[in-house]
Design an enzyme around this catalytic site. Structure first.
Site, short mmCIF file in Angstrom:
data_model
loop_
_atom_site.label_atom_id
_atom_site.label_comp_id
_atom_site.label_asym_id
_atom_site.label_seq_id
_atom_site.Cartn_x
_atom_site.Cartn_y
_atom_site.Cartn_z
N ASP A 132 0.87 -1.17 0.00
CA ASP A 132 0.00 0.00 0.00
C ASP A 132 0.91 1.22 0.00
OD1 ASP A 132 -2.18 1.70 0.11
OD2 ASP A 132 -3.19 0.58 1.68
N TRP A 133 0.33 2.38 -0.21
CA TRP A 133 1.13 3.60 -0.38
C TRP A 133 1.81 3.97 0.94
CZ3 TRP A 133 -0.54 1.66 -4.38
CH2 TRP A 133 -0.43 2.23 -5.64
#
Length: 852
Positions: A259-260
């Protein structure tokens, strides 16, 4: 939340480029669906790899420009584009916003899930998107989890059945689906530092089956790791999840991405399965990995495996051979609107219909009052990285007005003031003393001042941390001019924290966290009573973003709302959550947002024909007013066509056919997860050290102990023999159905397929849809098992008087449990009970079967 804001800022520029690309001459799209791995693809991938230096290989392990993989011109490898998803292809400008996530699960319709996946795939192709960052399949363990609306349900079987056709639909259009968030992302608070601590059996039986189905049945080509830790190890560097299960047992061949900003250690991540760090190479970069390869901590073959996964996947989709933009699809699609409407219609769930007040008779309704914060503008979805800006979202006011036409008077009021108005209009006694301290802990010599109110709250926008330490104390008094209930409301933004004391007792608090929602409570005061109020506020960023107010609760309800309700033939109250009060980065409340309980009570008192609609990602507290209103519908987040769908259901043009994908508890404390949802302060924390830019950084891990184990949602209620407010699988209709003629073998061999058949009849006067649900019980089990578990279902549409014979086949997994001692799936031979009905609580058909 920085990653979300970076995506949003980037999208406005990128959308302009998308529009420019649409003006170019059409290029014929080549084959869309991915092809299987082949010797030719393998040889091509290895040939490309052989031309790369070690430095170039490492570069490919990180994204670039927020939403792209890296290009390598020397091997003719372009960069590939991504978009957030779940309810719409939202990163690159306005789009079609669908009823996805929990609303999709409420349809209980795998065929529609496939159709939705195909539509999202087409929307992605219209925007030249290669990777669609969805779907999300985490289990709805608790109603307050901030991203439950993005996910599907509380049940692993329902999630698995719904996610497979969704992924197949997306990928059939030549777009890579990305199942997320792997794994156990069941809360949003402190998500970077929260560890989901759970035993292996619970993981395998409850929290991992949908991911496994995505990989082994749908053949998803990308998986996204979550922010949280699992049993003390971050997901992006978790050997058990990534290597043993995902790439080992399940045979995942695609790309595992973070995920970011969910990567925390480059060496650990690259050695434990992470193929792609997004949005950039903060940790998996040359600075960290080149020395690790040279000194043997990382093998170059490990780097090669990650790069080959990227190359193989992109080659199988033909990304290097064809344009991703498909000239045969539209950026604005009328066909998409039909899909969005169908999803909303199928998901709306009727929970109460006392006296059959619904459907409304269009010929008899001359005036309708539509009241509430969610009535206008439209609320198509929750907040965060799934939030899609629809081209033309239909609000409830617009949808109903369009449906009833010009001969019906439509009256609208929001019904409640804006939050800042509450802050500004609070009448504090003798003003407010303000002390600003040069520290985070209210020490040092403060600067003093005075003001009339505390109304500096602003919507959350990411800002860098303030380098100067500050803490602010507000001290004042409040005098009640009437006896009764008063709303105490406070709010800050971003990562700011606060606590509010009333007469020295802490009453509200907000800890330092990634995001937050307004906090409130009610105080019972006598006329003339004076209370002392002290608020301690610690800003995280520059400036002040805090507000606080007190208001007599009955006065919150707008006068025009009361008037409209008294004049109308029927009142529709649009209550619930929205993209500000429910979204990524923070959990939501179980109670409705402030003032809404009082609003519903006031409308019901003014007009007995009051219908309430609830917007939100799952269960919420309705106990205060449920027995005062005759009708209640759950509309979840219905997408851009929600207003149209709600109107059609209210007036009977479409039968409500949604079924709850989650259990509706009476109170937050009633849920099985409540005692275990938050860590025990002090007891459930550990100190960890990671290396950032070559320097050690200590951080505290909060351990969330999953003491509820297998007893999630309906599994808990049926096992303890009590009933929740509304059970899993429940949903009323404007018609009635009957189940009959259950047939199943009396005995069967363990591991064989067991056919179960029965009849469903529409015994009412209108056409409608029913979801026939099959639950399996194992009363002779030698291990603890939930009293019943969903193992089959089918949605049937029937005309009045029509009967359909339904057959569901149960394979070995329907009877199995994870044997911790043997470390494998096992079946205890003996008696099982098959139960068929329309919810987890209502199963009128029952048959015993003995497995030998």
């Amino acid at each position: 939340m920085k990653n979300l804001l970076n995506r949003h800022l980037f999208s406005s520029v990128a959308f302009a480029f998308t529009l420019l690309s649409l003006a170019l001459p059409a290029v014929k799209a080549v084959a869309q669906a991915p092809v299987p791995d082949s010797p030719a693809i393998e040889a091509n991938a290895h040939a490309m790899l052989a031309k790369l230096t070690l430095e170039q290989k490492i570069e490919l392990l990180g994204g670039v420009d927020s939403m792209y993989t890296r290009a390598v011109p020397s091997i003719d490898l372009p960069r590939f584009k991504m978009s957030d998803a779940s309810v719409g292809v939202r990163t690159w400008g306005p789009t079609t916003a669908y009823a996805g996530g929990v609303a999709l699960a409420a349809t209980w319709d795998p065929a529609f899930s496939r159709e939705l996946g195909e539509s999202l795939g087409k929307d992605a192709r219209a925007r030249s998107v290669n990777f669609l960052l969805g779907p999300g399949v985490n289990i709805a363990r608790s109603a307050v989890a901030g991203r439950d609306f993005e996910y599907l349900s509380e049940d692993p079987y329902l999630n698995s059945v719904m996610v497979v056709p969704f992924i197949e639909g997306v990928q059939s259009e030549g777009v890579i689906a990305t199942v997320k968030h792997y794994a156990l992302n069941n809360q949003e608070f402190n998500r970077h530092n929260a560890s989901s601590d759970v035993d292996e059996r619970t993981m395998r039986e409850i929290y991992l089956p949908a991911f496994k189905a995505a990989v082994t049945k749908a053949h998803v080509d990308a998986v996204m790791n979550s922010y949280n830790l699992i049993n003390g190890v971050h997901a992006t560097q978790n050997e058990f999840l990534n290597l043993k299960l995902l790439k080992g047992e399940w045979g995942f061949k695609g790309v595992l991405m973070s995920d970011w900003n969910a990567t925390y250690d480059g060496v650990e991540a690259v050695n434990n399965g992470l193929d792609l760090e997004m949005p950039s190479s903060k940790f998996m970069n040359e600075k960290n990995l080149l020395p690790a390869v040279k000194d043997g901590r990382v093998k170059e073959s490990t780097i090669d495996d990650h790069v080959l996964r990227l190359l193989r996947t992109e080659l199988r989709y033909g990304f290097t051979e064809r344009p991703q933009f498909d000239p045969n699809v539209s950026t604005y699609s009328v066909a998409d609107r039909a899909v969005a409407l169908r999803g909303a219609l199928e998901s709306i769930t009727l929970l109460k219909n006392e006296g059959n007040i619904l459907p409304l008779d269009k010929a008899k309704v001359k005036t309708i009052a539509i009241i509430g914060p969610d009535a206008w503008p439209a609320v198509p979805g929750g907040g965060g990285s799934s939030h899609a800006e629809a081209f033309d979202p239909v609000s409830m006011v617009t949808g109903i007005a369009n449906f009833v036409g010009p001969d019906v008077h439509v009256l609208y009021s929001r019904g409640l003031p804006d939050m800042v108005d509450v802050f500004r209009h609070t009448q504090w006694e003798n003003g407010i003393q303000v002390e600003t301290f040069p520290s985070h802990d209210f020490t040092g010599t403060p600067e003093s001042g005075k003001r009339a109110n505390v109304a500096d709250w602003k919507p959350a926008q990411w800002q860098p941390a303030d380098k100067s330490a500050r803490s602010i104390r507000y001290s004042t008094e409040f005098k009640a001019d009437k006896a009764g209930e008063y709303l105490l409301l406070a709010a800050a933004s971003g990562e700011d924290s606060f606590k509010v004391m009333i007469d020295g007792k802490q009453t509200l608090d907000q800890m330092h966290a990634e995001g937050q929602v307004p906090k409130y409570t009610t105080l019972t005061l006598t006329a003339g009573q004076t209370i002392k109020v002290v608020a301690d506020y610690v800003p995280h960023a520059a400036g002040v973003r805090f507000g606080m107010g007190l208001a007599y609760e009955p006065d919150l309800v707008a006068a025009d709302a009361r008037k409209f309700a008294s004049l109308a033939d029927v009142v529709v109250v649009a209550a619930g959550f929205d993209s500000a009060s429910e979204g990524e980065g923070h959990d939501r409340t179980f109670t409705l947002p402030w003032g809404q309980d009082a609003l519903i009570e006031a409308m019901a008192a003014a007009n007995p024909h009051t219908v309430v609609t609830l917007t939100g990602g799952g269960g919420m507290d309705v106990e205060r007013w449920l027995n005062k209103v005759p009708a209640l519908l759950h509309v979840y987040y219905p997408g851009q066509e929600g207003g149209t769908a709600i109107a059609q259901v209210l007036f009977g043009e479409h039968d409500p056919e949604g079924k709850l994908p989650v259990t509706f508890d009476r109170t937050w404390q009633d849920s099985a997860s409540a005692p275990y949802y938050y860590p025990v302060p002090g007891a459930d924390t550990t100190l960890h050290t990671i290396g950032v830019d070559g320097k050690p950084l200590d951080y505290t891990i909060q351990h969330i102990r999953y003491g509820d184990r297998l007893m999630v949602g309906y599994r808990y209620w049926t096992t303890i023999g009590k009933q929740p407010l509304f059970p899993f699988g429940y949903g009323l209709s404007y018609t009635t159905f009957k189940f009959a003629n259950l047939q199943a073998p009396a005995t069967a061999a363990s591991g064989s397929t067991v056919p179960v058949s029965f009849d469903v009849t529409n015994t009412g006067s209108v056409k409608g849809a029913e979801v026939a649900q099959l639950y399996v019980s194992d009363p002779s089990a030698k291990v603890v098992r939930p009293e019943r578990e969903l193992k089959g279902f089918e949605k049937v549409r029937l005309a009045p008087g029509e009967t359909k014979h339904v057959t569901l086949n149960l394979d070995a997994s329907a009877f199995s449990f994870w044997d911790e001692a043997a470390h494998k799936w096992s079946i205890d031979p003996g008696k099982f009970v098959l139960r068929v009905g329309d919810s987890s609580e209502n199963t009128p058909l029952q048959a015993d079967i003995t497995l030998q």
